[in-house]
Design a protein around this motif. Structure first.
Motif, short mmCIF file in Angstrom:
data_model
loop_
_atom_site.label_atom_id
_atom_site.label_comp_id
_atom_site.label_asym_id
_atom_site.label_seq_id
_atom_site.Cartn_x
_atom_site.Cartn_y
_atom_site.Cartn_z
N ALA A 152 0.83 -1.21 0.00
CA ALA A 152 0.00 0.00 0.00
C ALA A 152 0.86 1.26 0.00
N VAL A 153 1.95 1.26 0.75
CA VAL A 153 2.83 2.43 0.80
C VAL A 153 3.48 2.66 -0.56
N ILE A 154 3.93 1.59 -1.20
CA ILE A 154 4.58 1.72 -2.50
C ILE A 154 3.58 2.22 -3.55
N ILE A 155 2.40 1.62 -3.57
CA ILE A 155 1.39 2.04 -4.54
C ILE A 155 0.93 3.47 -4.25
N GLY A 156 0.80 3.81 -2.98
CA GLY A 156 0.41 5.18 -2.61
C GLY A 156 1.42 6.20 -3.07
N GLY A 157 2.71 5.90 -2.93
CA GLY A 157 3.74 6.82 -3.42
C GLY A 157 3.67 7.01 -4.92
N ALA A 158 3.47 5.91 -5.64
CA ALA A 158 3.35 6.01 -7.10
C ALA A 158 2.09 6.78 -7.48
N PHE A 159 1.00 6.53 -6.76
CA PHE A 159 -0.26 7.22 -7.05
C PHE A 159 -0.11 8.72 -6.80
N GLY A 160 0.63 9.08 -5.74
CA GLY A 160 0.87 10.51 -5.46
C GLY A 160 1.62 11.18 -6.60
N LYS A 161 2.58 10.49 -7.18
CA LYS A 161 3.32 11.06 -8.33
C LYS A 161 2.40 11.23 -9.53
N ILE A 162 1.53 10.25 -9.75
CA ILE A 162 0.60 10.35 -10.87
C ILE A 162 -0.34 11.53 -10.69
N VAL A 163 -0.86 11.69 -9.48
CA VAL A 163 -1.78 12.81 -9.22
C VAL A 163 -1.05 14.14 -9.35
N SER A 164 0.18 14.23 -8.85
CA SER A 164 0.94 15.48 -8.99
C SER A 164 1.17 15.82 -10.45
N SER A 165 1.50 14.82 -11.25
CA SER A 165 1.70 15.05 -12.68
C SER A 165 0.39 15.47 -13.33
N PHE A 166 -0.71 14.81 -12.94
CA PHE A 166 -2.02 15.17 -13.49
C PHE A 166 -2.36 16.62 -13.18
N VAL A 167 -2.14 17.03 -11.94
CA VAL A 167 -2.46 18.40 -11.55
C VAL A 167 -1.53 19.39 -12.26
N ASN A 168 -0.22 19.14 -12.22
CA ASN A 168 0.75 20.08 -12.79
C ASN A 168 0.68 20.16 -14.31
N ASP A 169 0.44 19.01 -14.97
CA ASP A 169 0.55 18.97 -16.43
C ASP A 169 -0.79 19.00 -17.16
N ILE A 170 -1.88 18.64 -16.48
CA ILE A 170 -3.18 18.55 -17.15
C ILE A 170 -4.17 19.58 -16.61
N VAL A 171 -4.28 19.69 -15.29
CA VAL A 171 -5.32 20.54 -14.70
C VAL A 171 -4.90 22.02 -14.66
N MET A 172 -3.71 22.29 -14.17
CA MET A 172 -3.32 23.68 -13.93
C MET A 172 -3.06 24.50 -15.20
N PRO A 173 -2.46 23.95 -16.27
CA PRO A 173 -2.27 24.79 -17.47
C PRO A 173 -3.57 25.34 -18.07
N PRO A 174 -4.61 24.51 -18.28
CA PRO A 174 -5.86 25.10 -18.79
C PRO A 174 -6.49 26.07 -17.80
N LEU A 175 -6.37 25.76 -16.51
CA LEU A 175 -6.91 26.68 -15.50
C LEU A 175 -6.18 28.02 -15.57
N GLY A 176 -4.87 27.95 -15.77
CA GLY A 176 -4.09 29.18 -15.92
C GLY A 176 -4.50 29.98 -17.14
N VAL A 177 -4.77 29.28 -18.25
CA VAL A 177 -5.22 29.96 -19.48
C VAL A 177 -6.56 30.62 -19.24
N LEU A 178 -7.47 29.92 -18.56
CA LEU A 178 -8.79 30.49 -18.27
C LEU A 178 -8.68 31.73 -17.38
#
Length: 137
Positions: A22-48
């Motif tokens: 669970a700890v290993i998967i949680g760490g990997a999941f945290g990286k995926i979510v950070s990448s999702f937020v930084n690379d997918i969510v925040m750029p369009p939000l910034g443009v808006l």
């Protein structure tokens, strides 16, 4: 020697291994979510919001300067853009965990609702009921 044996038994128990996974998967999941937020969510939000890059959002509390001894002092910066990104990360992770727990709870409820076999009375109770019935007659 028994200490090593006890440690092996402890480490190989299901709960410890499950926790490690669970700890290993949680760490990997945290990286995926950070990448999702930084690379997918925040750029369009910034443009808006008019082309704002959240990584650059900050307030300089004190500019960089050179001290009297010639030592360069760094600027003191309050980077609230990174804080906003971390809040979005947290909200997404919390939402996913909420959905996962809700799903697990609904599965548990379905298992509890499933009809189970009627309880079988112990032999002594059956005998006592028969004796009671005979005494009534």
């Amino acid at each position: 020697m028994s200490l090593i044996k006890e440690f092996k038994e402890f480490a190989m128990k299901g709960n410890v291994v499950d926790l490690a996974v669970a700890v290993i998967i949680g760490g990997a999941f945290g990286k995926i979510v950070s990448s999702f937020v930084n690379d997918i969510v925040m750029p369009p939000l910034g443009v808006l919001l008019g082309g704002v890059d959240f990584k650059d959002l900050s307030v300089t509390l004190r500019d960089a300067y050179t001290s009297e001894t010639g030592e360069e002092m760094a600027a003191v910066v309050l980077s609230y853009g990174n804080f906003i990104q971390n809040i979005v990360d947290f909200l997404i992770i919390a939402f996913v965990i909420f959905i996962a727990i809700k799903g697990m709870n609904s599965l548990k409820k379905k298992e509890e609702v499933a009809p189970s076999e009627p309880p079988v009375a112990p032999k002594s109770e059956v005998l006592l009921e028969e004796i009671r019935d005979l005494l009534k007659k």
